[in-house]
Write an enzyme that holds these catalytic residues in place. Structure first.
Site, PDB file in Angstrom:
ATOM      1  N   SER A 168      18.620  12.530  43.965  1.00 43.16           N
ATOM      2  CA  SER A 168      20.045  12.444  43.739  1.00 43.16           C
ATOM      3  C   SER A 168      21.156  12.900  44.884  1.00 43.16           C
ATOM      4  CB  SER A 168      20.556  13.232  42.442  1.00 43.16           C
ATOM      5  OG  SER A 168      20.371  14.611  42.675  1.00 43.16           O
TER       6      SER A 168
ATOM      7  N   SER B  15      15.317  15.965  44.331  1.00 41.72           N
ATOM      8  CA  SER B  15      16.718  15.536  44.887  1.00 41.72           C
ATOM      9  C   SER B  15      17.103  16.175  46.316  1.00 41.72           C
ATOM     10  CB  SER B  15      17.564  15.688  44.020  1.00 41.72           C
ATOM     11  OG  SER B  15      17.457  14.911  42.699  1.00 41.72           O
TER      12      SER B  15
ATOM     13  N   LYS C  97      26.996  19.410  48.210  1.00 41.98           N
ATOM     14  CA  LYS C  97      26.614  18.602  47.224  1.00 41.98           C
ATOM     15  C   LYS C  97      27.755  18.950  45.843  1.00 41.98           C
ATOM     16  CE  LYS C  97      22.797  16.748  44.250  1.00 41.98           C
ATOM     17  NZ  LYS C  97      21.578  17.005  43.649  1.00 41.98           N
TER      18      LYS C  97
HETATM   19  N1  GLN Z   1      14.949  11.555  40.640  1.00 41.39           N
HETATM   20  C1  GLN Z   1      14.632  12.886  39.615  1.00 41.39           C
HETATM   21  C2  GLN Z   1      15.386  12.499  38.483  1.00 41.39           C
HETATM   22  O1  GLN Z   1      15.979  11.443  38.351  1.00 41.39           O
HETATM   23  C3  GLN Z   1      14.995  14.092  40.296  1.00 41.39           C
HETATM   24  C4  GLN Z   1      16.525  14.604  39.996  1.00 41.39           C
HETATM   25  C5  GLN Z   1      16.821  15.785  40.807  1.00 41.39           C
HETATM   26  O2  GLN Z   1      15.816  16.369  41.573  1.00 41.39           O
HETATM   27  N2  GLN Z   1      18.095  16.241  40.540  1.00 41.39           N
HETATM   28  O3  GLN Z   1      15.499  13.320  37.511  1.00 41.39           O
END
Ligand code: GLN
Length: 499
Positions: free
Chosen positions: A165, A189, A90
């Site tokens: 994400s 995410s 990532k």
């Molecule tokens: N979708 C969640 C957010 O937007 C989690 C994001 C993540 O785990 N990086 O904060």
């Protein structure tokens, strides 16, 4: 049923598990260069349509693979149980030999001066890094649509999101571009994209994997973790990346649970004596019928494996989403202050006519996308004097109460299970204009992060509604990551092939 399109086709090498590839490389049946090249070829074939990678480092990956093959030729022991098996990283972990953008314009063209601890551990383990994967900007989002560099598609249905994400890492696995990947899980995410792509993703206990060189979103919630297509592969990768790091002040200074042994034990298929909790407050309303049916079938399979299933209650759960969306933006507003036009990446308006302050403002205006700006503003407001106690302070109290709820529940059960997401993959564009709908999609995953606990998503088949992947979420308390692997591997073996 979803079609097994070209994005889901594979060869003998790309269709293998990481464990099998590692064994073949160790025995000399395959070379790491062959395995790495097969995945680079697959990336060249499909990534134009898929968009999982922001950067492919073919030369560096092949060089790392060659080093593994040469060490073997010299008669050396493999550097790790995954030596020679390539991986997708990532784009939020720093790498000295590739750009790190975090999906943001503000870091365009920036290459870090040091490797993240995770990156360094991968290199030391002989794991070639194929490239950096797409993500929502600074890991804020649930669909990978908040990337400044374009969307990633779901290999199961190209008009759908692979989640976010970490949609890039999940899509790379599901399309057989990589057998291993790394994600980060601040609110879901890793688990949420795993669920939407029929892959396995684990958020380890907070502090289990070093955050050094992981560009911060919300420091008290962020955690890197392993992603793969099987529970055992995820465990093998967990073992490589976990462990104490003096460079991260929140790193756990404790033995890493033996997750590989747990995965192997689980695969034997006996869960007698394991107590599994169902959360009363998660309920079934708001969850799509096909997802709920898949979940109920999975729970029955856990029972059939010998697990005892009981109901637990987390009364504070109803405030978790609100607390998360105060704590996360507060930390974001502070962490992202470092992007000041002076130190990293983009600089706008530096033409001699603007003050340093104006250059900073112009750069942040041009460099950050709308979701990041929204959260910086919410966080700045929540932390401002006069509002601090009402917002940030209250959210921290909720966090403490939620952790107490979990502690009580874990007196009664060893793990908690739920669906990972309320629906299968949604259509690209469907929620991007509606932040609240996007936030609600993480209802099942983010409580874990507030508590600092660990969680896994393991595929539970395809929804009868639309033929798309569904994920079973397994949660465990801090430093009990081995329980996830035991239950996950047992369930995976009982489930059989996803499609
Ligand atoms: N979708 C969640 C957010 O937007 C989690 C994001 C993540 O785990 N990086 O904060």
């Amino acid at each position: 049923m979803a079609e097994n399109t070209a994005l889901r086709s594979f060869t003998e090498i790309t269709g293998s598990t990481a464990a099998d590839l590692a064994a073949k490389i160790a025995s000399g049946d395959l070379s790491s260069v062959e395995v790495t090249q097969a995945h680079l070829d697959r990336i060249a074939e499909v990534d134009g349509d898929l968009g999982a990678f922001l950067h492919v480092g073919a030369d560096q990956a092949v060089a790392a693979a060659r080093a593994v093959d040469e060490a073997r030729a010299r008669g050396e022991q493999p550097a790790s149980a995954l030596a020679g098996v390539p991986l997708a990283l990532k784009d939020v972990f720093t790498t000295t030999d590739a750009p790190t953008t975090c999906g943001s314009k503000i870091l365009e063209g920036w290459t870090a001066p040091y490797d993240a601890t995770v990156t360094a551990k991968l290199r030391a383990a002989g794991i070639p890094i194929l490239g950096k994967t797409n993500m929502d900007e600074f890991a804020m989002g649930s669909s990978t649509e908040n990337s400044a560099y374009g969307v990633t598609r779901n290999p199961w249905a190209p008009d759908r999101t692979p989640g976010g994400s970490g949609g890039g890492s999940a899509a790379a696995l599901a399309s057989y571009e990589a057998p291993l990947a790394i994600g980060t899980d601040t609110g879901g995410s890793i688990r949420q994209p795993a669920s939407l792509t029929a892959t396995v993703g684990v958020r380890p206990t907070y502090g289990a994997v070093s955050r050094y060189g992981l560009v911060a979103c919300a420091s008290s919630l962020d955690q890197g973790g392993p992603c793969a297509r099987t529970v055992l592969d995820t465990a093998l990768l967990h073992e490589v990346i976990a462990g104490h790091d003096p460079r991260d002040s929140t790193s756990l200074d404790a033995a890493v649970p033996d997750v590989v042994a747990a995965a192997r034990a689980g695969a034997a298929g006996d869960l007698s004596g394991v107590r599994v909790g169902l959360v009363k407050e998660f309920g079934a309303e708001g969850t799509e019928a096909g997802v709920q049916a898949s979940f109920e079938k999975a729970v029955q399979q856990l029972r059939d494996l010998g697990a005892e299933v009981v109901e637990v209650s987390l009364p504070t759960l109803q405030y978790a989403l609100a607390a998360y969306y105060l704590i996360l933006p507060s930390e974001v507003s502070s962490n992202l202050a470092r992007f000041d036009a002076m130190r990293y990446g983009l600089r706008t308006g530096d033409d001699g006519t603007h003050s340093a302050e104006e250059v900073m403002a112009l750069t942040r205006e041009a460099g950050f996308g709308p979701e990041v700006k929204r959260r910086i503003m919410i966080g700045t407001y929540a932390l401002s004097s006069g509002y601090y106690d009402a917002y940030y302070g209250s959210a921290q109290k909720v966090r403490t109460l939620l952790a107490a709820d979990f502690a009580k529940a874990y007196e009664q059960v060893d793990v908690i299970v739920s669906p990972t997401t309320p629906t299968t993959a949604f259509t690209l564009g469907e929620k991007v204009g509606d932040p609240l709908a996007m936030y609600l999609f993480d209802l099942f995953t983010l409580p874990t992060n507030l508590a600092g606990h660990c969680g896994m998503s393991v595929p539970s088949g395809l929804s009868a509604d639309d033929g798309l992947p569904v994920g079973l979420q397994i949660l465990a308390p801090a430093q009990a990551d081995d329980r996830l692997y035991k239950v996950g591997a047992a369930y995976e073996a009982a489930r059989g092939p996803v499609a």
